[in-house]
Design an enzyme around this catalytic site. Structure first.
Site, PDB file in Angstrom:
ATOM      1  N   GLU A 204       0.821  -1.214   0.000  1.00  0.00           N
ATOM      2  CA  GLU A 204       0.000   0.000   0.000  1.00  0.00           C
ATOM      3  C   GLU A 204       0.851   1.259   0.000  1.00  0.00           C
ATOM      4  OE1 GLU A 204      -2.999  -0.158   3.043  1.00  0.00           O
ATOM      5  OE2 GLU A 204      -3.899  -1.967   2.213  1.00  0.00           O
ATOM      6  N   LYS A 336     -15.803  -1.560   3.861  1.00  0.00           N
ATOM      7  CA  LYS A 336     -15.184  -1.869   2.568  1.00  0.00           C
ATOM      8  C   LYS A 336     -16.261  -2.420   1.642  1.00  0.00           C
ATOM      9  CE  LYS A 336     -10.635  -3.388   4.331  1.00  0.00           C
ATOM     10  NZ  LYS A 336      -9.927  -4.575   4.886  1.00  0.00           N
TER      11      LYS A 336
HETATM   12  P1  PGA Z   1      -6.574  -6.089   2.651  1.00  0.00           P
HETATM   13  O1  PGA Z   1      -6.217  -5.457   4.048  1.00  0.00           O
HETATM   14  O2  PGA Z   1      -7.148  -5.065   1.763  1.00  0.00           O
HETATM   15  O3  PGA Z   1      -5.261  -6.644   2.157  1.00  0.00           O
HETATM   16  O4  PGA Z   1      -7.519  -7.235   2.937  1.00  0.00           O
HETATM   17  C1  PGA Z   1      -6.592  -4.190   4.452  1.00  0.00           C
HETATM   18  C2  PGA Z   1      -6.996  -4.191   5.897  1.00  0.00           C
HETATM   19  O5  PGA Z   1      -6.845  -5.205   6.600  1.00  0.00           O
HETATM   20  O6  PGA Z   1      -7.517  -3.184   6.384  1.00  0.00           O
HETATM   21 ZN    ZN Z   2      -7.800  -4.316   8.462  1.00  0.00          ZN
END
Ligand code: PGA
Ligand code: ZN
Length: 426
Positions: A204, A336
């Site tokens: 990231e 998400k």
């Molecule tokens: P991921 O992790 O997008 O790789 O699943 C992000 C998070 O755990 O916040």
């Molecule tokens: Zn997380």
């Protein structure tokens, strides 16, 4: 009324160079818009399933089956739909899929379609997405959580903890929060360079975590805040995503870097020690998704002062958020869209959280693209917080820059929410 006239599904590529699903929708109003599915690497086990082809090509990550489902099943079903009927569109996707976790058509197929429809509806109304979502209510720009060191599944498990982030709690505007973070990010890079030589960045965009213990990363993060000229805890605070489901199971936590295995209680004591020692204001997934008793205990001990965020444990699911509020686990939820698989289910989780007094953080995934929809969701839904990864790599910067544009427009009447968005009194 604008009707869906065209649905195009295509393969594009994400920030890890892996295939992902893009959907483009054309309407009778002449509006066109698209949505792209992101992809996680440290996923909760109850998330919507990413449909991948398997086999040898692209490490088994190709998405031809997901595209076929959109072309052969989703498209014929959606043609003629009122594009503004988001709930109807999402209900059709859920019904077509027919599985409890989008396993048949793929959460990647459904979220790309759902987001494309949402964007097309906003475009048909000739509004920016955030404004279309906000309607007549006054909303605020979110405060960002920004990663400085990446770890866990995003950095070859070089350290166990996944995200070492900062929150510019002293910032008075989004722009200023980014300015402050830019200085910390640069200072952290300099420190890493002088300590051990720079080793690039994690998935990231956070600096590669070349540390000899998990705690050392926290020490260097505090040094970076100071080196940037800010007071740790006063102007800039720390947020962690422990992502404990990656190294904890059935009440046993194995820290590879520190060469320690602990029970839930001892691990909790380690975390509470960190909360005492460091200016941490937010901590995500401190215990594993299967350790609800541990999460309840941790929330009882620390939840008054500190934001405790459920990600793998809550997976953007309204029923799970309500249950967590009932049992007293966490006081905030990560939102998400691709964990839920549709915009409507994502919104339901956010509304459930807001109704229960949980703080809400709209979040990107570690596999991302140029799609900036989440910035508009965070603003238009008045989520209060936004988590996108680090301060490098354009799949991240595209989101931060989009938030600058929203602030600069002067149209977000609530202004920048600042630290008031966080749960906990710190
Ligand atoms: P991921 O992790 O997008 O790789 O699943 C992000 C998070 O755990 O916040
Ligand atoms: Zn997380």
């Amino acid at each position: 009324m604008a009707r869906i006239e065209k649905v195009i599904a295509r393969r594009v590529w994400d920030s890890r160079g892996r295939p992902t699903v893009e959907v483009e929708i054309g309407t009778s109003s002449g509006a066109w818009a698209r949505g792209i599915a992101p992809a996680g690497a440290s996923r909760g086990s109850a998330e919507a399933i990413d449909l991948r082809d398997g086999g040898g090509r692209f490490g088994g990550m190709d998405i031809q089956q997901a595209l076929r489902g959109i072309r052969e099943e989703i498209t014929p079903r959606l043609l003629g739909f009122d594009v503004s009927d988001q709930e109807g569109i999402d209900a059709a996707l859920i019904e077509l899929d027919g599985s409890p976790n989008k396993a048949r058509l793929g959460g990647n197929a459904t979220i790309a379609t759902s987001l494309a429809a949402l964007q097309a509806a906003a475009a048909s109304h000739q509004m920016p997405l955030w404004r279309y979502l906000a309607g007549d209510t006054s909303v605020c720009l979110p405060i960002p959580q920004i990663q400085i060191f990446g770890g866990g599944a995003h950095a070859g498990r070089r350290v166990d903890i996944q995200d070492f982030m900062v929150i510019a709690t002293g910032a008075k505007s989004f722009q200023q929060a980014l300015e402050m973070t830019a200085e910390v990010y640069a200072a952290a890079g300099k420190l890493m360079g002088s300590r051990s030589g720079l080793m690039g960045v994690a998935d990231e965009g956070g600096w590669w975590p070349n540390f000899s213990s998990n705690e050392e990363a926290l020490d260097v993060l505090v040094q970076a805040i100071e080196a940037a000229g800010y007071a740790p805890g006063k102007e800039i605070a720390i947020a962690l995503d422990i992502a404990a489901s990656e190294f904890g199971r059935e009440g046993s936590y194995r820290l590879a870097l520190d060469d320690r295995t602990m029970g839930s209680q001892s691990w909790t004591e380690v975390l509470l020690g960190w909360l005492d020692k460091y200016p941490i204001v937010s901590i995500e997934d401190p215990l594993a998704e299967d350790d609800e008793a541990g999460l309840i205990e941790f929330t009882r001990s620390a939840g008054k002062n500190v934001q405790i965020v459920g990600d793998d444990y809550l997976v953007t699911n309204a029923a799970r958020v309500e249950h967590a509020a009932d049992v007293g686990a966490c006081n905030a939820v990560l939102i998400k869209p691709n964990q839920a698989g549709t915009v409507t289910e994502t919104r339901a989780a956010l509304l459930a959280a807001q109704a229960r007094g949980f703080a809400t953080i709209v979040s990107a995934r570690s596999g991302e693209t140029e799609d900036t929809a989440i910035v508009h969701l965070a603003t238009g839904w008045n989520a209060g917080q936004l988590k996108v990864g680090s301060f490098a790599r354009s799949e991240r910067m595209a989101k931060w820059n989009e938030a600058i544009r929203l602030e600069d427009s002067g149209l977000v009447s609530g202004g920048f929410i600042g630290r008031a968005a966080l749960a906990g009194s710190r």
